[in-house]
Design an enzyme around this catalytic site. Structure first.
Site, PDB file in Angstrom:
ATOM      1  N   ASN A   1       0.874  -1.179   0.000  1.00 57.69           N
ATOM      2  CA  ASN A   1       0.000   0.000   0.000  1.00 57.69           C
ATOM      3  C   ASN A   1       0.911   1.229   0.000  1.00 57.69           C
ATOM      4  O   ASN A   1       1.482   1.568   1.031  1.00 57.69           O
ATOM      5  CB  ASN A   1      -0.897  -0.029   1.251  1.00 57.69           C
ATOM      6  N   TRP A   2       1.031   1.851  -1.167  1.00 59.61           N
ATOM      7  CA  TRP A   2       1.961   2.987  -1.285  1.00 59.61           C
ATOM      8  C   TRP A   2       1.419   4.252  -0.641  1.00 59.61           C
ATOM      9  O   TRP A   2       2.152   5.227  -0.488  1.00 59.61           O
ATOM     10  CB  TRP A   2       2.263   3.278  -2.760  1.00 59.61           C
ATOM     11  N   LYS A   3       0.140   4.274  -0.332  1.00 57.74           N
ATOM     12  CA  LYS A   3      -0.516   5.497   0.190  1.00 57.74           C
ATOM     13  C   LYS A   3      -0.226   6.664  -0.761  1.00 57.74           C
ATOM     14  O   LYS A   3      -0.167   6.460  -1.976  1.00 57.74           O
ATOM     15  CB  LYS A   3      -0.055   5.778   1.622  1.00 57.74           C
TER      16      LYS A   3
ATOM     17  N   HIS B   1      -9.470   0.876   5.107  1.00 58.21           N
ATOM     18  CA  HIS B   1      -8.197   1.185   5.758  1.00 58.21           C
ATOM     19  C   HIS B   1      -8.455   2.187   6.884  1.00 58.21           C
ATOM     20  O   HIS B   1      -9.281   3.094   6.749  1.00 58.21           O
ATOM     21  CB  HIS B   1      -7.200   1.761   4.743  1.00 58.21           C
TER      22      HIS B   1
ATOM     23  N   GLU C   1      -6.920   4.691   7.853  1.00 57.06           N
ATOM     24  CA  GLU C   1      -6.740   6.106   7.482  1.00 57.06           C
ATOM     25  C   GLU C   1      -7.988   6.644   6.790  1.00 57.06           C
ATOM     26  O   GLU C   1      -8.366   7.795   6.976  1.00 57.06           O
ATOM     27  CB  GLU C   1      -5.477   6.255   6.609  1.00 57.06           C
TER      28      GLU C   1
ATOM     29  N   GLU D   1      -5.252  -4.990  10.745  1.00 59.79           N
ATOM     30  CA  GLU D   1      -4.241  -3.949  10.899  1.00 59.79           C
ATOM     31  C   GLU D   1      -4.503  -3.168  12.190  1.00 59.79           C
ATOM     32  O   GLU D   1      -5.310  -2.212  12.182  1.00 59.79           O
ATOM     33  CB  GLU D   1      -4.290  -2.979   9.723  1.00 59.79           C
TER      34      GLU D   1
ATOM     35  N   GLY E   1       2.476   2.225  10.728  1.00 61.02           N
ATOM     36  CA  GLY E   1       3.426   3.323  10.562  1.00 61.02           C
ATOM     37  C   GLY E   1       4.138   3.740  11.836  1.00 61.02           C
ATOM     38  O   GLY E   1       4.783   4.782  11.883  1.00 61.02           O
TER      39      GLY E   1
ATOM     40  N   SER F   1       3.509  -2.119  10.465  1.00 58.95           N
ATOM     41  CA  SER F   1       4.958  -2.166  10.700  1.00 58.95           C
ATOM     42  C   SER F   1       5.550  -3.547  10.431  1.00 58.95           C
ATOM     43  O   SER F   1       6.487  -3.974  11.122  1.00 58.95           O
ATOM     44  CB  SER F   1       5.308  -1.678  12.116  1.00 58.95           C
TER      45      SER F   1
ATOM     46  N   GLY G   1       2.838  -1.171   4.295  1.00 60.49           N
ATOM     47  CA  GLY G   1       2.900   0.255   3.971  1.00 60.49           C
ATOM     48  C   GLY G   1       4.333   0.684   3.694  1.00 60.49           C
ATOM     49  O   GLY G   1       4.872   0.502   2.599  1.00 60.49           O
ATOM     50  N   GLY G   2       4.993   1.248   4.694  1.00 61.84           N
ATOM     51  CA  GLY G   2       6.327   1.833   4.526  1.00 61.84           C
ATOM     52  C   GLY G   2       7.325   0.911   3.836  1.00 61.84           C
ATOM     53  O   GLY G   2       8.082   1.345   2.960  1.00 61.84           O
TER      54      GLY G   2
END
Ligand code: PEP
Length: 256
Positions: free
Chosen positions: A9-11, A99, A101, A172, A178, A218, A239-240
């Site tokens: 997930n590149w956001k 998600h 967010e 999640e 993150g 994470s 993510g990251g």
């Protein structure tokens, strides 16, 4: 056998050129994937068309293009939104729904997530449905009820066939997204087993055993293998660590 999935997930990160380079690099170094394993790149909308070419060029049906959002309506006056048909046109076959967010920052509620899920299922798309509790809920040990409510409000109206054909669940925990704080293998396995028992209760044990449940929060090259080794963890939503091939590839390898 359940699908194993690693989805990035590149956001709202990476230029189009950087995204295309990343995908090309990952694809060129991709380990040979077991039959049931899949890799999904969930890009920003502006990147989809270019990344789609890279994904299609592989001719590998285990590598997929994903989107991070969609609207439930087919078309119309919805400024800033994107339809499922538009995503399909670019080659997207998977979409993230729910998600944290989108829930927290953009006010997406259970009902909207349910409508999006229904529209995606009707369109034959693969839904990566996210659930997970905030820290305060975990600290008061109410995470099982919290996640059960998220699933029952937006997913459990589907038929067993629809669940099996279209839904992957991503657990999640919000306190892990993150933050660099990963759920322990015990915490992850406990929640994944809980989710599977909810699925069994709603749809029957056979169906529950066929639905993939990913872990997100994470997850990285150092902890992916032990998380993915848990009985009910079928891969990860990343993510990251999905933003660089050096950090994403070892996570894909951990699934193989
Ligand atoms: C995510 O946002 O879906 C996620 C899992 O992020 P990270 O891996 O950076 O915690």
């Amino acid at each position: 056998m359940r699908k194993k999935i690693v989805a990035g997930n590149w956001k709202m990160n990476l230029s189009i050129a950087d995204g295309v380079n990343l995908v090309n690099e990952v694809i060129s170094k991709l380990p040979s994937l077991p039959e049931q394993a899949h890799v999904i790149f969930c890009c920003p909308f502006t990147h989809l068309d270019r990344v789609s070419s890279s994904v299609n060029n592989t001719g590998n049906h285990q590598v997929h293009l994903g989107a991070q959002n969609c609207n439930d309506k087919a078309s119309g006056a919805f400024t800033g939104e994107i339809s499922i048909a538009m995503l399909k046109e670019t080659g997207v076959d998977s979409v993230i729904v729910g998600h944290s967010e989108r829930r927290q920052l953009f006010g997406e509620d259970h009902d909207f997530l349910k409508r999006k899920t229904d529209a995606l299922v009707a369109a034959g798309m693969h839904v990566l449905f996210c659930c997970g509790e905030p820290l305060a809920v975990r600290e008061s040990n109410k995470q099982n009820d919290y996640v059960a409510n998220q699933l029952s409000e937006s997913l459990f109206h589907l038929s067993a066939e629809e669940m099996m054909a279209s839904i992957t669940i991503a657990y999640e925990p919000i306190w892990a997204i993150g933050t660099g704080v990963t759920a322990s293998t015990e915490q992850a396995q406990e929640m994944h087993a809980h989710i599977r028992s909810l699925l069994a209760h709603q749809f029957g044990e056979e169906i529950a055993q066929k639905i993939s449940i990913l872990y997100g929060g994470s997850c990285n090259a150092a902890n992916a293998a032990e998380l993915f080794a848990c009985k009910d963890v079928d891969g990860g939503l990343i993510g990251g660590a999905a933003l660089k091939s050096e950090t994403f590839l070892p996570i894909i390898e951990a699934m193989c």
